[in-house]
Design a protein around this motif. Structure first.
Motif, mmCIF file in Angstrom:
data_model
loop_
_atom_site.group_PDB
_atom_site.id
_atom_site.type_symbol
_atom_site.label_atom_id
_atom_site.label_comp_id
_atom_site.label_asym_id
_atom_site.label_seq_id
_atom_site.Cartn_x
_atom_site.Cartn_y
_atom_site.Cartn_z
ATOM 1 N N MET A 1 1.459 4.040 12.735
ATOM 2 C CA MET A 1 1.667 5.137 11.789
ATOM 3 C C MET A 1 0.320 5.664 11.321
ATOM 4 N N SER A 2 -0.054 6.815 11.859
ATOM 5 C CA SER A 2 -1.226 7.517 11.342
ATOM 6 C C SER A 2 -0.703 8.544 10.342
ATOM 7 N N SER A 3 -1.195 9.763 10.370
ATOM 8 C CA SER A 3 -0.830 10.757 9.357
ATOM 9 C C SER A 3 -1.428 12.104 9.750
ATOM 10 N N ILE A 4 -0.928 13.166 9.149
ATOM 11 C CA ILE A 4 -1.636 14.450 9.214
ATOM 12 C C ILE A 4 -3.060 14.241 8.689
ATOM 13 N N THR B 1 6.538 -3.143 10.086
ATOM 14 C CA THR B 1 5.789 -3.547 8.891
ATOM 15 C C THR B 1 6.015 -2.505 7.790
ATOM 16 N N GLY B 2 5.913 -2.977 6.545
ATOM 17 C CA GLY B 2 6.161 -2.071 5.415
ATOM 18 C C GLY B 2 7.592 -1.576 5.412
ATOM 19 N N ALA B 3 8.539 -2.471 5.743
ATOM 20 C CA ALA B 3 9.934 -2.063 5.944
ATOM 21 C C ALA B 3 10.769 -2.110 4.667
ATOM 22 N N ILE C 1 9.249 5.241 4.700
ATOM 23 C CA ILE C 1 9.346 5.526 6.140
ATOM 24 C C ILE C 1 9.677 4.253 6.927
ATOM 25 N N GLY C 2 9.040 3.135 6.560
ATOM 26 C CA GLY C 2 9.302 1.870 7.265
ATOM 27 C C GLY C 2 10.749 1.447 7.136
ATOM 28 N N LEU C 3 11.294 1.604 5.950
ATOM 29 C CA LEU C 3 12.705 1.264 5.731
ATOM 30 C C LEU C 3 13.606 2.163 6.580
ATOM 31 N N ASN D 1 3.630 -0.470 13.495
ATOM 32 C CA ASN D 1 2.581 -0.721 12.494
ATOM 33 C C ASN D 1 2.656 0.398 11.470
ATOM 34 N N ASN D 2 3.562 0.215 10.499
ATOM 35 C CA ASN D 2 3.845 1.295 9.544
ATOM 36 C C ASN D 2 3.217 1.092 8.169
ATOM 37 N N ALA D 3 3.034 -0.175 7.746
ATOM 38 C CA ALA D 3 2.578 -0.438 6.374
ATOM 39 C C ALA D 3 1.303 0.327 6.073
ATOM 40 N N HIS E 1 2.079 11.027 13.497
ATOM 41 C CA HIS E 1 1.320 11.714 12.436
ATOM 42 C C HIS E 1 2.275 12.512 11.559
ATOM 43 N N PRO E 2 2.837 11.854 10.535
ATOM 44 C CA PRO E 2 3.736 12.613 9.643
ATOM 45 C C PRO E 2 2.936 13.529 8.729
ATOM 46 N N GLY E 3 3.567 14.657 8.372
ATOM 47 C CA GLY E 3 3.070 15.465 7.259
ATOM 48 C C GLY E 3 3.569 14.840 5.967
ATOM 49 N N LEU E 4 3.710 15.661 4.947
ATOM 50 C CA LEU E 4 4.118 15.148 3.631
ATOM 51 C C LEU E 4 5.591 14.728 3.661
ATOM 52 N N ALA F 1 -8.703 -2.300 4.935
ATOM 53 C CA ALA F 1 -8.058 -3.581 5.252
ATOM 54 C C ALA F 1 -6.586 -3.389 5.609
ATOM 55 N N VAL F 2 -5.893 -2.557 4.845
ATOM 56 C CA VAL F 2 -4.454 -2.383 5.095
ATOM 57 C C VAL F 2 -4.220 -1.362 6.210
ATOM 58 N N ASP F 3 -4.834 -0.187 6.086
ATOM 59 C CA ASP F 3 -4.474 0.944 6.948
ATOM 60 C C ASP F 3 -5.117 0.887 8.341
HETATM 61 N N1 LIG Z 1 4.795 9.589 2.709
HETATM 62 C C1 LIG Z 1 3.956 10.387 3.321
HETATM 63 O O1 LIG Z 1 3.791 11.571 2.954
HETATM 64 C C2 LIG Z 1 3.199 9.897 4.535
HETATM 65 C C3 LIG Z 1 2.593 10.858 5.358
HETATM 66 C C4 LIG Z 1 1.877 10.422 6.470
HETATM 67 C C5 LIG Z 1 1.782 9.069 6.769
HETATM 68 N N2 LIG Z 1 2.388 8.183 5.949
HETATM 69 C C6 LIG Z 1 2.246 6.771 6.306
HETATM 70 O O2 LIG Z 1 3.517 6.203 6.486
HETATM 71 C C7 LIG Z 1 3.454 4.802 6.220
HETATM 72 C C8 LIG Z 1 4.555 4.413 5.260
HETATM 73 O O3 LIG Z 1 4.342 5.066 4.029
HETATM 74 P P1 LIG Z 1 5.517 5.449 3.013
HETATM 75 O O4 LIG Z 1 5.328 6.867 2.700
HETATM 76 O O5 LIG Z 1 6.820 4.981 3.519
HETATM 77 O O6 LIG Z 1 5.020 4.614 1.737
HETATM 78 P P2 LIG Z 1 5.767 3.502 0.827
HETATM 79 O O7 LIG Z 1 4.796 3.187 -0.250
HETATM 80 O O8 LIG Z 1 7.126 3.978 0.475
HETATM 81 O O9 LIG Z 1 5.912 2.272 1.820
HETATM 82 C C9 LIG Z 1 4.820 1.502 2.232
HETATM 83 C C10 LIG Z 1 5.295 0.073 2.401
HETATM 84 O O10 LIG Z 1 4.181 -0.678 2.876
HETATM 85 C C11 LIG Z 1 4.144 -1.900 2.135
HETATM 86 N N3 LIG Z 1 2.787 -2.422 2.129
HETATM 87 C C12 LIG Z 1 1.717 -1.999 1.401
HETATM 88 N N4 LIG Z 1 0.649 -2.785 1.666
HETATM 89 C C13 LIG Z 1 1.046 -3.705 2.574
HETATM 90 C C14 LIG Z 1 0.411 -4.784 3.242
HETATM 91 N N5 LIG Z 1 -0.866 -5.098 3.005
HETATM 92 N N6 LIG Z 1 1.130 -5.511 4.131
HETATM 93 C C15 LIG Z 1 2.428 -5.222 4.365
HETATM 94 N N7 LIG Z 1 3.103 -4.245 3.746
HETATM 95 C C16 LIG Z 1 2.407 -3.479 2.864
HETATM 96 C C17 LIG Z 1 4.640 -1.547 0.747
HETATM 97 O O11 LIG Z 1 5.098 -2.697 0.038
HETATM 98 C C18 LIG Z 1 5.762 -0.562 1.072
HETATM 99 O O12 LIG Z 1 6.995 -1.208 1.256
HETATM 100 C C19 LIG Z 1 2.035 4.536 5.690
HETATM 101 O O13 LIG Z 1 1.222 4.055 6.738
HETATM 102 C C20 LIG Z 1 1.580 5.916 5.255
HETATM 103 O O14 LIG Z 1 0.175 6.021 5.246
HETATM 104 C C21 LIG Z 1 3.094 8.553 4.845
#
Ligand SMILES: NC(=O)c1ccc[n+]([C@@H]2O[C@H](COP(=O)([O-])OP(=O)(O)OC[C@H]3O[C@@H](n4cnc5c(N)ncnc54)[C@H](O)[C@@H]3O)[C@@H](O)[C@H]2O)c1
Length: 263
Positions: A148-151, A24-26, A30-32, A97-99, A194-197, A120-122
């Motif tokens: 996908m959780s987080s720090i 999800t969120g691909a 990170i999802g991509l 479950n990344n979105a 649990h990714p950092g930044l 709702a989303v997270d």
């Molecule tokens: N980037 C960071 O520093 C970081 C750190 C820790 C955790 N994360 C987590 O990693 C995951 C991916 O984040 P990212 O940094 O790649 O962000 P990103 O914004 O680049 O990607 C998030 C993707 O999720 C999609 N999305 C948003 N809402 C959605 C929904 N309701 N249904 C389906 N898709 C949806 C967006 O369109 C986007 O493509 C998230 O769960 C984020 O909380 C990110």
């Protein structure tokens, strides 16, 4: 020398050959990176995102097998997507479950609407993903769910009150799902990352909500002992491990990839 080349062969074998994976969120970040890496590791990857066009493009460009529009917060969207995956591939081996979204605000400034949207989303989105994946995976008595959780699910930040709550919720929900699947003998593993930044668009969107983005970013980086941000590929490498059979004894784990930020 012979040992060396045998090692090389071992490392070039696709680690997810024959697996069907949904991410999800691909469409971004990170999802991509996870979806693209899974495809190079031999998986049939279903790219899903709330943004249909960007998701379809990402799928075509990165060797995906199917692109689906999926808003993770909607029960009916999952109810539509999972049967399509089962019809097409006959199984689901891996769900990521990344979105996610990150809305800036502390307990005083965050609106109730932004709190609800974050949940709702997270959080709800991850619950729904787990619920549908367990149903799809249990007949095969195997599967890997990666949440996908987080720090931010481990350490609090004043300005991320809803995000902290949702990501901490994901961590313990992951263990609850892992425990249930173990008790039922389903053979399904469930772990959280649990990714950092990490340098992705979510960070730009978060910084854009701040009055002083440079100070906010510097403050975030300062909490990472390694001294810099990570890249989406760093997270994808851990996801490949958790998705693969190499992690067959790993369930209910919360794994950090954070430059030491959780220490
Ligand atoms: N980037 C960071 O520093 C970081 C750190 C820790 C955790 N994360 C987590 O990693 C995951 C991916 O984040 P990212 O940094 O790649 O962000 P990103 O914004 O680049 O990607 C998030 C993707 O999720 C999609 N999305 C948003 N809402 C959605 C929904 N309701 N249904 C389906 N898709 C949806 C967006 O369109 C986007 O493509 C998230 O769960 C984020 O909380 C990110």
């Amino acid at each position: 020398m012979a040992g060396g080349s045998a090692e090389l062969v071992e490392h070039t074998v696709a680690r997810l050959q024959g697996k069907t994976a949904l991410v999800t969120g691909a469409a971004s970040g990170i999802g991509l990176a996870i979806a693209a890496r899974f495809a190079t590791e031999g998986a049939q990857v279903v790219f899903t995102d709330i943004t249909g066009d960007a998701c379809t493009r990402a799928c075509h460009e990165h060797g995906g097998a199917l692109a689906l529009e999926l808003d993770v917060a909607l029960d009916e969207a999952w109810g539509d997507a999972i049967p399509q995956v089962m019809d097409r591939f006959g199984k689901l081996d891996v769900l990521v479950n990344n979105a996610g979204i990150a809305l800036l605000g502390d307990v005083e400034t965050l609106s109730v609407a932004d709190f609800d949207r974050t949940m709702a989303v997270d959080l709800r989105g991850v619950f729904l993903g787990c619920k549908y994946a367990v149903q799809a995976m249990k007949p095969a008595r195997q599967g890997s769910i990666i949440n996908m959780s987080s720090i931010s699910g481990i350490r609090a930040q004043a300005e991320l009150v809803a995000y902290n709550a949702a990501k901490a919720g994901v961590a313990l929900m992951t263990k609850s799902v892992a425990l249930h699947c173990g008790q039922q003998g389903y053979g399904i593993r469930c772990n959280s990352i649990h990714p950092g930044l990490i340098r992705t668009p979510i960070l730009d969107k978060l910084l854009a909500q701040s009055e002083d983005p440079d100070a906010l970013l510097a403050g975030f980086i300062a909490t990472h002992p390694i001294g810099h941000m990570g890249e989406p590929a760093d997270v994808a490498a851990l996801a490949v491990y958790l998705a693969s059979d190499e992690a067959r004894f790993v369930t209910g784990s919360a794994m950090s990839v954070d430059g030491g930020a959780a220490m």
